[in-house]
Design an enzyme around this catalytic site. Structure first.
Site, PDB file in Angstrom:
ATOM      1  CB  CYS A 267      -0.911   0.011   1.225  1.00  9.01           C
ATOM      2  SG  CYS A 267      -2.243  -1.174   1.139  1.00  9.01           S
TER       3      CYS A 267
ATOM      4  CG  ASP B  73      -8.608  -4.264  23.838  1.00 10.88           C
ATOM      5  OD1 ASP B  73      -8.136  -5.232  24.480  1.00 10.88           O
ATOM      6  OD2 ASP B  73      -8.308  -3.079  24.072  1.00 10.88           O
TER       7      ASP B  73
END
Length: 159
Positions: free
Chosen positions: A79, A130
């Protein structure tokens, strides 16, 4: 078939695509993550937010998604680093057990932002996991997909 892979050179080695000759165009991509949280977690949300010891779940996940978009080129080797024009991450409860995360990324550039949108949606979902794992670890990131891309060679709409 091998010719369709733009990140492989004539010696069958990895390469980063040269976008130098491309025109700058307005480009946009939207990715969606669908996540199972379960009734136990969803029932704890008040006014579309859940505040935990780690902070507000959706607000924190939105910030994480935005950060992920900006760091995509550091995470995915081929990328290009991009000057992002804008990122919008939206998280909503869609039923008694699921949430939906939309990550919308825009740029004026020579390459698309599909990977940035997908990375933002993924990291936002991981952040929700999380922040809620102390309540339940039965959560599942069920699907992450590109739902729209505009600009460049082709437009895509996957709904």
């Amino acid at each position: 078939m091998k010719d369709k892979f733009s990140h492989i050179n004539k010696n069958n080695q990895p390469k980063m695509v040269n976008v130098g000759g491309k025109k700058v165009t307005k480009r946009n991509a939207v990715a969606k993550a669908t996540m199972f949280l379960g009734e136990e977690i969803i029932s704890l949300f008040n006014n579309k937010e859940l505040v935990t010891k780690k902070g507000p779940v959706f607000q924190t996940a939105i910030i994480a998604g935005i950060q992920a978009v900006k760091k995509t080129s550091e995470l995915i080797p081929m990328c290009h680093p991009l000057l992002i024009n804008g990122v919008n991450v939206d998280i909503k409860i869609i039923d008694e057990v699921h949430i939906e995360i939309l990550c919308d990324v825009s740029i004026e550039g020579k390459t698309g932002v599909e990977m940035e949108a997908l990375t933002g949606a993924n990291i936002a979902a991981l952040t929700v996991y999380d922040m809620c794992k102390a309540i339940s670890q039965k959560m599942v990131i069920k699907e992450v997909k590109l739902i729209e891309k505009t600009g460049g060679k082709s437009d895509i709409k996957n709904g």
